[in-house]
Design an enzyme around this catalytic site. Sequence first.
Site, short mmCIF file in Angstrom:
data_model
loop_
_atom_site.label_atom_id
_atom_site.label_comp_id
_atom_site.label_asym_id
_atom_site.label_seq_id
_atom_site.Cartn_x
_atom_site.Cartn_y
_atom_site.Cartn_z
N LYS A 13 55.93 -10.92 55.90
CA LYS A 13 54.73 -10.13 55.63
C LYS A 13 53.46 -10.97 55.74
O LYS A 13 52.38 -10.45 56.04
CB LYS A 13 54.83 -9.47 54.25
N TYR B 31 61.22 -12.53 52.96
CA TYR B 31 60.44 -11.29 53.06
C TYR B 31 58.94 -11.59 53.05
O TYR B 31 58.19 -11.10 53.89
CB TYR B 31 60.82 -10.37 51.90
#
Length: 244
Positions: free
Chosen positions: A156, A152
């Site tokens: 990002k 994740y």
Amino acid sequence: MNEQRVAIVTGGSRGIGRAIATKLAAQGTAVVVGYAGGADAAAEVVDEITAAGGRAIAAQADVADEKAVAAMFDAAQETFGGVDVVVNSAGRMALSTIADLDLADLDRMHRTNIRGTFVVARESARRLRNGGAVVTVSTSVVGLQFPTYGGYAASKGAVEALTLILARELRGRDITVNTVAPGPTATDLFLDGKTDAQIDQLAKQPPLERLGTPDDIAGVVAFLTGPDGHWVNGQTVRANGGII
């Protein structure tokens, strides 16, 4: 100046995106509530905005699908006359150690978080009216580097890498581009799967000693997309109560 500013908010049917959509609408901006699958939830946001005297429509779009994103911009153009603000709040999260992360989950995260952000940013660069603003959404975990957030946080980090580059590429159009990177925020996405003890531990980490709320993040976005925040450009703003 345009008579009324127009915003597209992806991921606008729930959580942080919903708070952003209603906040911008309360400030007088017409809002396109973008959603992937939650049609009923998006309709609720539109109803909430219009009941308060605002203007809003819902538009379905997978942010990674360039044709669907273009159609969402078309809907904004046809209904409200153009687009001034784009907030890409759509995102996907799957938590796992790097050793155990299913690559299918990695691909789904990267499709939404990287490709989706890129597609929305590309369409924004092509279609935004001069004087506008783009806000993408990252996460403070890029800096905090918690275990199980590897895939994740990697997706990002790519979002943050686009920010200053796009700001520079839009030179001459008076358009700002910034990223907001929330810390632990009390949304369904964040709370799902966590024990009360885990939530309490995370809430105690910032000096302000609480979790963030969707409204906390919406306030930062409203500042960055409004006249008072227009001198802030090319930045990643870590809205996390001082957790790092």
